[in-house]
Design an enzyme around this catalytic site. Structure first.
Site, mmCIF file in Angstrom:
data_model
loop_
_atom_site.group_PDB
_atom_site.id
_atom_site.type_symbol
_atom_site.label_atom_id
_atom_site.label_comp_id
_atom_site.label_asym_id
_atom_site.label_seq_id
_atom_site.Cartn_x
_atom_site.Cartn_y
_atom_site.Cartn_z
ATOM 1 N N LEU A 52 37.664 44.129 36.043
ATOM 2 C CA LEU A 52 37.568 45.580 36.188
ATOM 3 C C LEU A 52 38.569 45.945 37.260
ATOM 4 O O LEU A 52 38.633 45.285 38.299
ATOM 5 C CB LEU A 52 36.160 45.988 36.635
ATOM 6 C CG LEU A 52 35.043 45.897 35.587
ATOM 7 C CD1 LEU A 52 33.690 46.112 36.247
ATOM 8 C CD2 LEU A 52 35.257 46.893 34.462
ATOM 9 N N ASP A 53 39.368 46.990 37.022
ATOM 10 C CA ASP A 53 40.349 47.345 38.047
ATOM 11 C C ASP A 53 39.654 47.883 39.290
ATOM 12 O O ASP A 53 38.443 48.130 39.296
ATOM 13 C CB ASP A 53 41.414 48.307 37.491
ATOM 14 C CG ASP A 53 40.861 49.670 37.130
ATOM 15 O OD1 ASP A 53 40.104 50.243 37.935
ATOM 16 O OD2 ASP A 53 41.194 50.178 36.051
ATOM 17 N N GLU A 54 40.415 48.051 40.342
ATOM 18 C CA GLU A 54 39.869 48.409 41.653
ATOM 19 C C GLU A 54 39.023 49.686 41.610
ATOM 20 O O GLU A 54 37.996 49.790 42.274
ATOM 21 C CB GLU A 54 41.035 48.577 42.639
ATOM 22 C CG GLU A 54 40.619 48.765 44.066
ATOM 23 C CD GLU A 54 41.822 48.851 45.003
ATOM 24 O OE1 GLU A 54 41.593 49.039 46.205
ATOM 25 O OE2 GLU A 54 42.976 48.742 44.536
#
Length: 196
Positions: A52-54
């Protein structure tokens, strides 16, 4: 001959906003970034299954078993996301999402595979995010469910932008049979086997 069987460890966690889906810094620029190891003392050799991206939140699976990771990534297991969008998404845009849209990936154009997409009739009850999201005073927002069997980099965000409704908040709520359910933000649950 070494017949010792390694005991592997499997975890599910609710990744908070602002954390990278990794355990160590890979570069000087990331010194100030928050990493998964700050949430729990994961065993050596732990890896996230997918990322999951930041700025994204929600269900993230961790394992020490590369075979489990490969199986989950390659078996076209469903991943469901709830996305809060900028604007009141139209039925036409939902239909476009479900049929597949053109996005950029690795510097090339990519058409996403057909998926399940629908508008949520009520606002999901997520815990408050560490960084506030703009509210209705700045214009309407809407929530959608998008279920994919693929996972290109930032795919859901690119898909909703492609139909004219950028994502404001993104939460992965399910991977296969495993859902966020009662997991709190930052909480980690351990499993003997991952029930996906």
């Amino acid at each position: 001959m070494n017949t010792e069987i390694k005991n592997h460890h499997h975890f599910a966690l609710y990744k908070p906003y602002g954390y990278l889906s990794q355990f160590i810094n890979n570069g000087q620029k990331q010194k100030t970034k928050r990493l998964l190891g700050e949430l729990f003392e994961f065993p050596e050799g732990s890896m996230s299954i997918g990322r999951l991206d930041e700025k994204s939140e929600g269900l993230l699976l961790i394992t020490t078993d590369g075979k489990v990771s490969n199986h989950i990534c390659s078996s076209k297991i469903e991943k469901e996301y709830f996305a809060q969008l900028d604007g009141d998404i139209s039925a036409d845009a939902i239909l476009e999402l479900s049929k597949g849209v053109e996005i950029g990936f690795d510097g090339k154009k990519y058409r996403t595979k057909p998926c399940k997409a629908y508008k949520l009739t009520s606002i999901p009850e997520f815990q408050e995010r560490s960084k506030r999201i703009r509210d209705e005073r700045h214009g309407p927002t809407s929530w959608v469910s998008i279920t994919l069997k693929e996972g290109k980099f930032r795919q859901v965000r690119k898909m909703t932008s492609a139909v004219g409704f950028p994502t404001l908040r993104l939460v992965r709520v399910r991977i296969g049979n495993l859902s966020l359910q009662e997991i709190k933000i930052g909480e980690v649950k351990q499993f003997d086997t991952l029930p996906v």
